[in-house]
Enzyme design. Structure first.
Site, short mmCIF file in Angstrom:
data_model
loop_
_atom_site.label_atom_id
_atom_site.label_comp_id
_atom_site.label_asym_id
_atom_site.label_seq_id
_atom_site.Cartn_x
_atom_site.Cartn_y
_atom_site.Cartn_z
N GLN A 65 0.94 -1.07 0.07
CA GLN A 65 -0.22 0.14 0.04
C GLN A 65 0.97 1.12 0.07
O GLN A 65 0.58 2.22 -0.61
CB GLN A 65 -0.80 -0.11 1.30
CG GLN A 65 -1.82 1.09 1.27
CD GLN A 65 -3.06 1.24 0.56
OE1 GLN A 65 -3.62 0.14 0.27
NE2 GLN A 65 -3.20 2.28 -0.11
N ASP A 71 -7.81 5.90 8.08
CA ASP A 71 -8.16 4.47 7.83
C ASP A 71 -9.22 4.08 8.50
O ASP A 71 -9.71 4.73 9.53
CB ASP A 71 -6.75 3.78 8.19
CG ASP A 71 -6.88 2.22 7.95
OD1 ASP A 71 -7.80 1.66 7.25
OD2 ASP A 71 -6.20 1.42 8.65
N CYS A 79 -6.56 4.29 2.31
CA CYS A 79 -6.27 3.11 1.74
C CYS A 79 -7.62 2.39 1.16
O CYS A 79 -7.39 1.51 -0.01
CB CYS A 79 -5.40 2.11 2.75
SG CYS A 79 -6.39 1.75 4.43
N1 CP Z 1 -6.28 -1.10 0.63
C1 CP Z 1 -6.19 -2.53 0.52
O1 CP Z 1 -5.34 -3.11 0.89
O2 CP Z 1 -7.58 -2.98 0.11
P1 CP Z 1 -8.05 -4.42 0.29
O3 CP Z 1 -8.37 -5.02 1.83
O4 CP Z 1 -9.21 -4.59 -0.51
O5 CP Z 1 -6.87 -5.39 -0.25
N1 NVA Z 2 -6.24 -1.32 8.96
C1 NVA Z 2 -6.89 -2.09 7.65
C2 NVA Z 2 -6.39 -1.56 6.49
C3 NVA Z 2 -7.10 -2.31 5.30
C4 NVA Z 2 -6.30 -2.20 3.85
C5 NVA Z 2 -7.23 -3.37 8.17
O1 NVA Z 2 -6.16 -4.22 8.67
O2 NVA Z 2 -8.27 -3.85 8.18
#
Ligand code: CP
Ligand code: NVA
Length: 330
Positions: free
Chosen positions: A138, A231, A272
Site C-alpha cells: 500500500q 483508515d 487506503c
Molecule cells: N487497501 C487494501 O489493502 O485493500 P484490500 O483490503 O481490498 O486489499
Molecule cells: N487497517 C486496515 C487496512 C485495510 C487495507 C485493516 O487492517 O483492516
C-alpha cells in the site's frame, strides 16, 4: 551502482533504503505508462505466483492478479481458509511446499512474524500483502499518488488521523520518514504507534531531513497539512466488541470539512480503502443503527470531494505491485 533487488523479499519498508523505494516508484511509473498506452509487457512468461490470503481483500488480491497476468505469469489464489496452512500444516512446511512450485508468494495474514517465517523458509521472494503491523505494498501506491499530485515528496506535510498504532499508521510513518516527508500521527494517546517504532522512524527521518511527531490535538495535526490520510477505525481481525470504545476514542478525529479547512488549500485526502463514509455497507448500516453514526473515519462530503484521490490510490496499487513483482523476480 544500479539498484538491484532481485531475489529479495518485500515484507516491510524498514528493510528498504530510500534509493530502493525510489527505484520501485520509478519502475511503477514506467509500468503505468505502458499499461495506459496498451504496450504489452509479458516479461515474466513461464513464471508462476501464489496469493495466500488469510484475511479478505479486493484491491490487493486484484492488483496481484492483474499485475501477474499483465506480466504473463500464472497466478493461483488461495482464499481465507482454503489451504492447509495453520490448521494442518505449519507455516514453515507450507513455505517449503509452495517454494518448490512457485516463483513468488504473496501473503496476507495476522502477525508480521508469520510472513517473516514464511519468507525464511520459502526460498523464493515473499511479498507482504498486509499483516496486523505493516502494509508495505500500500505504501508504494500512496507515495506514487502523492508524487503524481505534488510533483515531489520531500518537504511535504503528511497527517494521519485515526488508529495510528495499526498497520496503516505504522507503515505510513516509516514510508514518510524514508522519503523525506514530515509525518504527524494525530490520534488519542492510547492509539499512538508503539514508542520503539516511533523512535526508529524519528532516527530515519533525521537522516532524510524530515520529522515524525505525534499529537492528540486535531487543530495542530491538520494545520498546514498537504495530505490528510485516514483508515477504518476497526481493522480486520479485531473483535466486534472493540467498536464501541474505538468510536468513543476516535469520533473527534473524523476527517470532515472542518479538518480539511485547517489543512493547506491545496491539500488532498487519502484513504487506503475500504472506507465507512456512508451507510451503504452492512457494517456501515449496522454501526449507524447501533451508535447513530452514519459516517465514520471520513464524511461522505470529503470522500466524494475534488480533494479526494482515493481511487487514483486504488489504481496505483496495481502498478506498484507490478513493480515489486518484476523487480524481485526478474
Ligand atoms: N487497501 C487494501 O489493502 O485493500 P484490500 O483490503 O481490498 O486489499
Ligand atoms: N487497517 C486496515 C487496512 C485495510 C487495507 C485493516 O487492517 O483492516
Amino acid at each position: 551502482m544500479a539498484t538491484n533487488i532481485r531475489g529479495r523479499n518485500y515484507l516491510k519498508l524498514l528493510d528498504y533504503s530510500p534509493e530502493e523505494i525510489r527505484y520501485l516508484l520509478d519502475l511503477a511509473k514506467d509500468f503505468k505508462r505502458m499499461k495506459r498506452a496498451g504496450v504489452p509487457h509479458k516479461y515474466l512468461e513461464g513464471k508462476n505466483i501464489v496469493l495466500l490470503f488469510e484475511k479478505t481483500s479486493t484491491r490487493t488480491r486484484c492488483s496481484f492478479e492483474v499485475a501477474g497476468m499483465d506480466l504473463g505469469m500464472g497466478v493461483t489464489y488461495l482464499d481465507p481458509g482454503s489451504s492447509q496452512m495453520g490448521k494442518k500444516e505449519s507455516i514453515a512446511d507450507t513455505a517449503r511446499v509452495l517454494g518448490r512450485m512457485y516463483d513468488g508468494i504473496e501473503y496476507r495474514g495476522f502477525d508480521q512474524a508469520l510472513v517473516e517465517e514464511l519468507a525464511e523458509y520459502a526460498g523464493v521472494p515473499v511479498w507482504n500483502g498486509l499483516t496486523d503491523q505493516f502494509h508495505p505494498t500500500q505504501m508504494l501506491a500512496d507515495l506514487l499518488t502523492i508524487e503524481e499530485k505534488f510533483g515531489r515528496l520531500k518537504g511535504l506535510n503528511f497527517t494521519f488521523m485515526g488508529d495510528a498504532r495499526n498497520n496503516m499508521g505504522n507503515s505510513l510513518m516509516v514510508a514518510c520518514a524514508k522519503m523525506g516527508i514530515n509525518f504527524t500521527a494525530c490520534a488519542p494517546k492510547e492509539l499512538f504507534p508503539a514508542a520503539a517504532l516511533v523512535e526508529t522512524a524519528q532516527e530515519i527521518a533525521r537522516e532524510n531531513g524530515c520529522t515524525v511527531r505525534l499529537t492528540e490535538n486535531v487543530d495542530e495535526g491538520a494545520t498546514d497539512a498537504d495530505v490528510i490520510y485516514t483508515d477504518i477505525w476497526v481493522s480486520m481481525g479485531e473483535p466486534d466488541e472493540v467498536w464501541e470504545k474505538r468510536i468513543r476514542l476516535l469520533k473527534d478525529y473524523q476527517v470532515n470539512s472542518q479538518v480539511m479547512k485547517k489543512a493547506k488549500d491545496t491539500a488532498i485526502f487519502m484513504h487506503c480503502l475500504p472506507s465507512f463514509h456512508n451507510t451503504k455497507t452492512t457494517i456501515g448500516a449496522d454501526i449507524a443503527e447501533k451508535f447513530g453514526l452514519p459516517e465514520m473515519e471520513v464524511t461522505d462530503e470529503v470522500f466524494e470531494s475534488k480533494r479526494s484521490v482515493v481511487f487514483d490510490e486504488a489504481e496505483n496499487r496495481m502498478h506498484t505491485i507490478k513493480a515489486v513483482i518484476y523487480a524481485t523476480l526478474c
